[in-house]
Motif scaffolding. Structure first.
Motif, PDB file in Angstrom:
ATOM      1  N   LEU A 361       0.816  -1.216   0.000  1.00 56.49           N
ATOM      2  CA  LEU A 361       0.000   0.000   0.000  1.00 56.49           C
ATOM      3  C   LEU A 361       0.847   1.263   0.000  1.00 56.49           C
ATOM      4  O   LEU A 361       0.325   2.361  -0.206  1.00 56.49           O
ATOM      5  CB  LEU A 361      -0.948  -0.001   1.198  1.00 56.49           C
ATOM      6  CG  LEU A 361      -2.018  -1.110   1.178  1.00 56.49           C
ATOM      7  CD1 LEU A 361      -2.897  -1.020   2.409  1.00 56.49           C
ATOM      8  CD2 LEU A 361      -2.864  -1.013  -0.089  1.00 56.49           C
ATOM      9  N   LEU A 362       2.139   1.126   0.255  1.00 54.93           N
ATOM     10  CA  LEU A 362       3.084   2.230   0.109  1.00 54.93           C
ATOM     11  C   LEU A 362       4.269   1.740  -0.717  1.00 54.93           C
ATOM     12  O   LEU A 362       4.699   0.584  -0.582  1.00 54.93           O
ATOM     13  CB  LEU A 362       3.582   2.720   1.475  1.00 54.93           C
ATOM     14  CG  LEU A 362       2.613   3.552   2.318  1.00 54.93           C
ATOM     15  CD1 LEU A 362       3.228   3.849   3.687  1.00 54.93           C
ATOM     16  CD2 LEU A 362       2.235   4.855   1.617  1.00 54.93           C
ATOM     17  N   GLU A 404       9.254  10.349  -0.621  1.00 53.71           N
ATOM     18  CA  GLU A 404       9.399  11.700  -1.171  1.00 53.71           C
ATOM     19  C   GLU A 404       8.141  12.535  -0.954  1.00 53.71           C
ATOM     20  O   GLU A 404       8.076  13.698  -1.350  1.00 53.71           O
ATOM     21  CB  GLU A 404       9.731  11.608  -2.663  1.00 53.71           C
ATOM     22  CG  GLU A 404      11.068  10.909  -2.936  1.00 53.71           C
ATOM     23  CD  GLU A 404      11.313  10.634  -4.411  1.00 53.71           C
ATOM     24  OE1 GLU A 404      10.520  11.152  -5.238  1.00 53.71           O
ATOM     25  OE2 GLU A 404      12.267   9.898  -4.724  1.00 53.71           O
ATOM     26  N   ARG A 405       7.130  11.909  -0.351  1.00 55.73           N
ATOM     27  CA  ARG A 405       5.909  12.629   0.039  1.00 55.73           C
ATOM     28  C   ARG A 405       5.759  12.559   1.559  1.00 55.73           C
ATOM     29  O   ARG A 405       4.794  11.998   2.080  1.00 55.73           O
ATOM     30  CB  ARG A 405       4.682  12.021  -0.636  1.00 55.73           C
ATOM     31  CG  ARG A 405       4.487  12.444  -2.082  1.00 55.73           C
ATOM     32  CD  ARG A 405       3.201  11.865  -2.653  1.00 55.73           C
ATOM     33  NE  ARG A 405       3.321  10.425  -2.850  1.00 55.73           N
ATOM     34  CZ  ARG A 405       3.845   9.857  -3.941  1.00 55.73           C
ATOM     35  NH1 ARG A 405       4.281  10.630  -4.925  1.00 55.73           N
ATOM     36  NH2 ARG A 405       3.930   8.548  -4.057  1.00 55.73           N
ATOM     37  N   PRO A 406       6.722  13.091   2.311  1.00 49.00           N
ATOM     38  CA  PRO A 406       6.609  13.050   3.773  1.00 49.00           C
ATOM     39  C   PRO A 406       5.430  13.912   4.225  1.00 49.00           C
ATOM     40  O   PRO A 406       5.085  14.896   3.585  1.00 49.00           O
ATOM     41  CB  PRO A 406       7.938  13.632   4.255  1.00 49.00           C
ATOM     42  CG  PRO A 406       8.345  14.559   3.151  1.00 49.00           C
ATOM     43  CD  PRO A 406       7.892  13.887   1.869  1.00 49.00           C
ATOM     44  N   TRP A 407       4.806  13.525   5.308  1.00 43.25           N
ATOM     45  CA  TRP A 407       3.691  14.336   5.818  1.00 43.25           C
ATOM     46  C   TRP A 407       4.001  14.965   7.167  1.00 43.25           C
ATOM     47  O   TRP A 407       3.174  15.666   7.750  1.00 43.25           O
ATOM     48  CB  TRP A 407       2.412  13.521   5.868  1.00 43.25           C
ATOM     49  CG  TRP A 407       2.456  12.275   6.702  1.00 43.25           C
ATOM     50  CD1 TRP A 407       3.158  11.145   6.454  1.00 43.25           C
ATOM     51  CD2 TRP A 407       1.739  12.043   7.907  1.00 43.25           C
ATOM     52  NE1 TRP A 407       2.940  10.223   7.433  1.00 43.25           N
ATOM     53  CE2 TRP A 407       2.060  10.735   8.325  1.00 43.25           C
ATOM     54  CE3 TRP A 407       0.838  12.792   8.659  1.00 43.25           C
ATOM     55  CZ2 TRP A 407       1.534  10.171   9.500  1.00 43.25           C
ATOM     56  CZ3 TRP A 407       0.304  12.233   9.819  1.00 43.25           C
ATOM     57  CH2 TRP A 407       0.656  10.946  10.224  1.00 43.25           C
ATOM     58  N   LEU A 408       5.243  14.728   7.642  1.00 38.56           N
ATOM     59  CA  LEU A 408       5.706  15.343   8.876  1.00 38.56           C
ATOM     60  C   LEU A 408       7.137  15.812   8.691  1.00 38.56           C
ATOM     61  O   LEU A 408       7.845  15.348   7.795  1.00 38.56           O
ATOM     62  CB  LEU A 408       5.649  14.339  10.035  1.00 38.56           C
ATOM     63  CG  LEU A 408       4.271  13.786  10.427  1.00 38.56           C
ATOM     64  CD1 LEU A 408       4.446  12.587  11.345  1.00 38.56           C
ATOM     65  CD2 LEU A 408       3.416  14.857  11.089  1.00 38.56           C
ATOM     66  N   GLN A 409       7.555  16.723   9.561  1.00 35.46           N
ATOM     67  CA  GLN A 409       8.948  17.124   9.657  1.00 35.46           C
ATOM     68  C   GLN A 409       9.398  16.817  11.079  1.00 35.46           C
ATOM     69  O   GLN A 409       8.785  17.278  12.042  1.00 35.46           O
ATOM     70  CB  GLN A 409       9.114  18.620   9.370  1.00 35.46           C
ATOM     71  CG  GLN A 409       8.848  19.021   7.935  1.00 35.46           C
ATOM     72  CD  GLN A 409       9.982  18.611   7.011  1.00 35.46           C
ATOM     73  OE1 GLN A 409      11.152  18.691   7.361  1.00 35.46           O
ATOM     74  NE2 GLN A 409       9.625  18.176   5.801  1.00 35.46           N
ATOM     75  N   ALA A 410      10.439  15.998  11.218  1.00 33.19           N
ATOM     76  CA  ALA A 410      10.923  15.587  12.529  1.00 33.19           C
ATOM     77  C   ALA A 410      12.311  16.171  12.750  1.00 33.19           C
ATOM     78  O   ALA A 410      13.260  15.795  12.045  1.00 33.19           O
ATOM     79  CB  ALA A 410      10.962  14.068  12.628  1.00 33.19           C
ATOM     80  N   GLY A 416       8.288  10.093   7.400  1.00 33.57           N
ATOM     81  CA  GLY A 416       7.112   9.356   6.990  1.00 33.57           C
ATOM     82  C   GLY A 416       6.949   9.298   5.484  1.00 33.57           C
ATOM     83  O   GLY A 416       7.773   9.795   4.707  1.00 33.57           O
ATOM     84  N   ALA A 417       5.880   8.653   5.080  1.00 30.25           N
ATOM     85  CA  ALA A 417       5.571   8.484   3.657  1.00 30.25           C
ATOM     86  C   ALA A 417       4.067   8.483   3.496  1.00 30.25           C
ATOM     87  O   ALA A 417       3.321   8.221   4.445  1.00 30.25           O
ATOM     88  CB  ALA A 417       6.156   7.161   3.150  1.00 30.25           C
ATOM     89  N   GLN A 418       3.616   8.799   2.279  1.00 28.71           N
ATOM     90  CA  GLN A 418       2.187   8.708   1.994  1.00 28.71           C
ATOM     91  C   GLN A 418       1.974   8.365   0.521  1.00 28.71           C
ATOM     92  O   GLN A 418       2.822   8.618  -0.328  1.00 28.71           O
ATOM     93  CB  GLN A 418       1.458   9.990   2.372  1.00 28.71           C
ATOM     94  CG  GLN A 418       1.962  11.260   1.759  1.00 28.71           C
ATOM     95  CD  GLN A 418       1.221  12.478   2.287  1.00 28.71           C
ATOM     96  OE1 GLN A 418       0.031  12.414   2.594  1.00 28.71           O
ATOM     97  NE2 GLN A 418       1.917  13.597   2.410  1.00 28.71           N
TER      98      GLN A 418
END
Length: 486
Positions: A361-362, A404-410, A416-418
């Motif tokens: 799924l990812l 390459e589509r992270p949804w957070l900045q840590a 992460g990924a989406q």
């Protein structure tokens, strides 16, 4: 001079962890510098410490009750089950081995030295250390080399209070029977007993309480009623989730109960939210078709839990959920499962060279690595501008196009990924939903209103009420007087 007192149980799950947390908060409010200590814990629900290690989640909650950051010395030996017969061994916050039960029995005598070292270091920083045992000292077949109960108490010279659980029945036999099987020198360390989790009128147990005192010669310290608000605190066991009021929020979240589920405290704020219905799906049941979101939680053994997920048919349910437009969130091990493939070239979770296809799924691939990532993280959710404090505790490195589509900045780096449509997401961060602003942003995205829940404030207030509850039913002066100099 620092003093210490140990709380042991006449059985497992008698409420020791909660009782220690309440006592810590109560003594802290009296102006004492207090700290929790558990020589050995067994749990896959771990917390990352301020000094870069990991300890049991229950000790992290106790540290919070004491007003301290969690430290590796508070739980120097942590066993994290990886199979029915083996566990990862964490010593003073660091993974040192993965051992089968028989091998651990031979290894255990080496651990008393670091346990006493951590205890001494912790004791020097405070007035009172409250020590929590594990399981029961009545398991005398495990007494040789014991570091969790009487073995530690004898080595450190710490007196003991024994706690019995009346809710499960047979509490008289629990307490009296414990004395009957203990070595006399061990039994001599017990200064008194407490009856915990009483429902109804405690006066009805007066005769039983007196009988225990007469049979054992131990001081009866009190009967503590059931603490009905325990569900508001982070759960130590996945079975404790959802024990509060049953909620029918507008968002239904389904969570498959994997055999080696880990760090499921991620779910606590959602379970407490009036906007969310959290459904823990037990083996043998399908994922509910009307779920808005499926969360794949953390796992101590990703490859084994992925195989278990497939054996239950949950992979088919998940693909059907995705085709219906449902959302999926993978946390840590769950994130790894969502990818195309998981590879274990160095045998971190099984034979070297093991591999398995993921759920696909990812578009990511995970390679298991022996070095464990342990760190506290300050993260940002760019879409909403909300910040949150989380933590990472995982083995493995994940790469691929969906990263390459992270949804957070840590800590300033992408995390992460989406999927291209954003409905499937994964992250290595734990603790996301404890941040009220971030949780509200997610609820809006899921089509639900802000739940108005102030999670951390709720935990703090509940710890205060727990301290009030304990102080009403136990004489704190007497309890404190039983602690010995160490």
């Amino acid at each position: 001079m620092p003093r210490a007192l140990m709380i042991q149980g006449a059985g497992s799950n008698v409420g020791k962890s909660l009782l220690v947390a309440g006592l810590l908060r109560a003594f802290r409010r009296r102006g004492l510098r207090v700290a929790p200590f558990k020589p050995q814990n067994m749990s896959n629900n771990a917390a990352v410490t301020a000094d870069g290690g990991e300890i049991g989640r229950a000790q992290a909650l106790q540290a919070r009750a004491a007003g301290l950051p969690p430290l590796a010395d508070m739980n120097p030996v942590l066993l994290k089950p990886e199979s029915e017969t083996g566990a990862q061994v964490v010593v003073q916050g660091r993974r040192v081995a993965s051992l089968r039960a028989g091998d651990y029995a031979a290894f255990k005598p080496r651990l008393m030295a670091p346990v006493l070292e951590s205890f001494g270091r912790l004791a020097r920083s405070c007035d009172l250390v409250l020590v929590e045992g594990a399981g029961s000292p009545a398991e005398v077949n495990l007494r040789a080399g014991d570091i969790a109960n009487m073995g530690f108490a004898r080595a450190a010279g710490v007196p003991v209070i024994l706690v019995g659980d009346i809710d499960r029945g047979g509490v008289i036999a629990q307490v009296v029977g414990t004395q009957a099987v203990l070595d006399p020198a061990d039994a001599a360390l017990i200064r008194g007993f407490v009856i915990n989790k009483f429902r109804g009128d405690p006066a009805l147990f007066a005769d039983g309480f007196r009988l225990i005192a007469e049979r054992t010669g131990w001081a009866g310290l009190g009967v503590v009623p059931w603490f009905a608000e325990a569900w508001r605190l982070p759960a130590e066991d996945i079975l404790d989730l959802g024990h509060g009021p049953q909620r029918e929020g507008p968002v239904k979240v389904a969570v498959p109960r994997l055999p080696r589920i880990a760090n499921f405290d991620d779910l606590d704020p959602l379970a407490a939210s009036a906007a969310v219905s959290v459904v823990i799906v037990n083996p043998g049941l399908p994922l509910p078709g009307d779920a808005d979101l499926v969360i794949l939680p953390g796992s101590k053994s990703t490859l084994a839990d992925l195989a278990a997920l497939r054996a239950e048919g949950w992979d088919i349910d998940l693909l059907a959920h995705r085709r219906r437009g449902g959302r999926v969130l993978g946390l840590c091990g769950g994130f790894q499962m969502l990818g195309r493939r998981i590879e274990d070239p160095r045998g971190v979770e099984g034979p070297a060279g093991s591999a398995a296809d993921g759920l696909g799924l990812l578009d990511v691939i995970t390679v298991m690595e022996p070095d464990k990532t342990l760190r506290l993280v300050r993260a940002t959710h760019p879409s909403s501008g909300e910040t949150l404090d989380g933590y990472e505790i995982h083995m493995g490195r994940t790469t691929g196009p969906d990263m390459e589509r992270p949804w957070l900045q840590a800590d300033g780096r992408p995390e992460g990924a989406q999927s291209p449509d954003g409905r499937v997401r994964g992250t290595y961060l734990h603790g996301l939903f404890a941040a009220d602003g971030f949780r509200a942003a997610m609820l809006r995205e899921w089509g639900a209103p802000d739940d108005g829940l102030l999670w951390n404030a709720t935990v703090e207030a509940t710890l205060d009420r727990l301290a009030d509850h304990v102080a009403r039913h136990l004489d704190l002066d007497v309890v404190q007087s039983l602690a010995a100099p160490v």
